[in-house]
Motif scaffolding. Sequence first.
Motif, PDB file in Angstrom:
ATOM      1  N   ARG A 254       3.124   3.781  -1.605  1.00  0.00           N
ATOM      2  CA  ARG A 254       4.406   3.068  -1.676  1.00  0.00           C
ATOM      3  C   ARG A 254       4.418   1.851  -0.754  1.00  0.00           C
ATOM      4  O   ARG A 254       5.163   0.901  -0.984  1.00  0.00           O
ATOM      5  N   THR A 277       5.232  -3.580   0.557  1.00  0.00           N
ATOM      6  CA  THR A 277       5.857  -2.567  -0.281  1.00  0.00           C
ATOM      7  C   THR A 277       6.230  -3.256  -1.594  1.00  0.00           C
ATOM      8  O   THR A 277       6.046  -4.475  -1.745  1.00  0.00           O
ATOM      9  N   ASP A 281      12.111  -2.953  -1.714  1.00  0.00           N
ATOM     10  CA  ASP A 281      12.096  -1.560  -1.260  1.00  0.00           C
ATOM     11  C   ASP A 281      12.347  -1.530   0.249  1.00  0.00           C
ATOM     12  O   ASP A 281      11.465  -1.241   1.055  1.00  0.00           O
TER      13      ASP A 281
END
Length: 355
Positions: A254, A277, A281
Amino acid sequence: MIEIRPGTDGDKQQIIACMAEVYNAEQAARAERRWDWQWRDDPRLEKPGYHGVVAEWRGRIIANMSCLPAGLFIHGKPVMARWQVDALVHWGMARQALREQRKSGSAKAGELSNGIAAALLNHPAAGPIQLAKNISEPMSVIGVRIGFAHAPRTGAWMRRVSYRHRLQQALGRPLGALIAAGADLTIGKMPRPTLSVAVFDGEFDARFDRLWERALAEYPAITRRDAAVLNWRYRRHPDIAYRVLILERGGELRGYVVFSTFFHKNRFRSKIVDLLTARGDSEAVDALLAGALRQLRKLGVERVEGFAGSPAQSAAFARHGFEPKLLKTGEQQPLHVRRLPDVELYLTEGDGDGG
């Protein structure tokens, strides 16, 4: 006659010697140590070999500017862009050379009307899109004069992390650590990561390639961050050992953050050099920054810095207690760009020669 021309590997020893005279022997030795890593191993190079612009006079290099590949993508497509770094002018010889050229009445004297540094920046070899950060105030003035613009809400940020190193130096390790435990509570709030962040010690792998491919599709403009570049930049660096934290979800990456620690004038410092990221996010960004700050406090780092290359990054630093790093003028030193389309650019401290 002063000749402004592309630099080559054949100029290496003169460039390094000039750095030693203008800066110091330590900086020259560092450039020599990193030469092959920088100009042979970088996967973003179009071809191996030094790329820069030099000013030569009477067979001697009197000014130099290195032009690093930026690996820039705009709307998913690669574009030619270069970082302008290690700009130097040997002012003693430069003044003498300029006086001689003006007296000669040469038509080339007009090409140097803005000075030698401007002539280096204006040379075609310096790149169509030009990027520069953390530059000196005199170079900033020259850049603005010839068409560089300041990217809004970009610049260096910093925050204090711990008093432990300084107190241990003054009071000894046991007592210093004890007092620091209380003193550190006076530093701005350091939130816990809300997501599970893990230390990553291995080689950057295919998961980082997949994260890069997703980022490439989402960010309007971003510099290359695939596994090949990350391994070259952060695992193969000749001088610096980097620490990496990652955030995973469902077996996929992620995000990640990269930082270094170092001593500067007997102070224990750190730089956050990379963070990626998915676009927007902020939950992952906050977790990674919080995780890095907690790691740095455990290590006893006094202060950490980072460079925000976009408004979103500036906002993230501000959320975590960072403050703008200001020049003597009371202003941040922003990213300088020339011929960059009007697009929000994602980059960090590790881009260019930072880190």
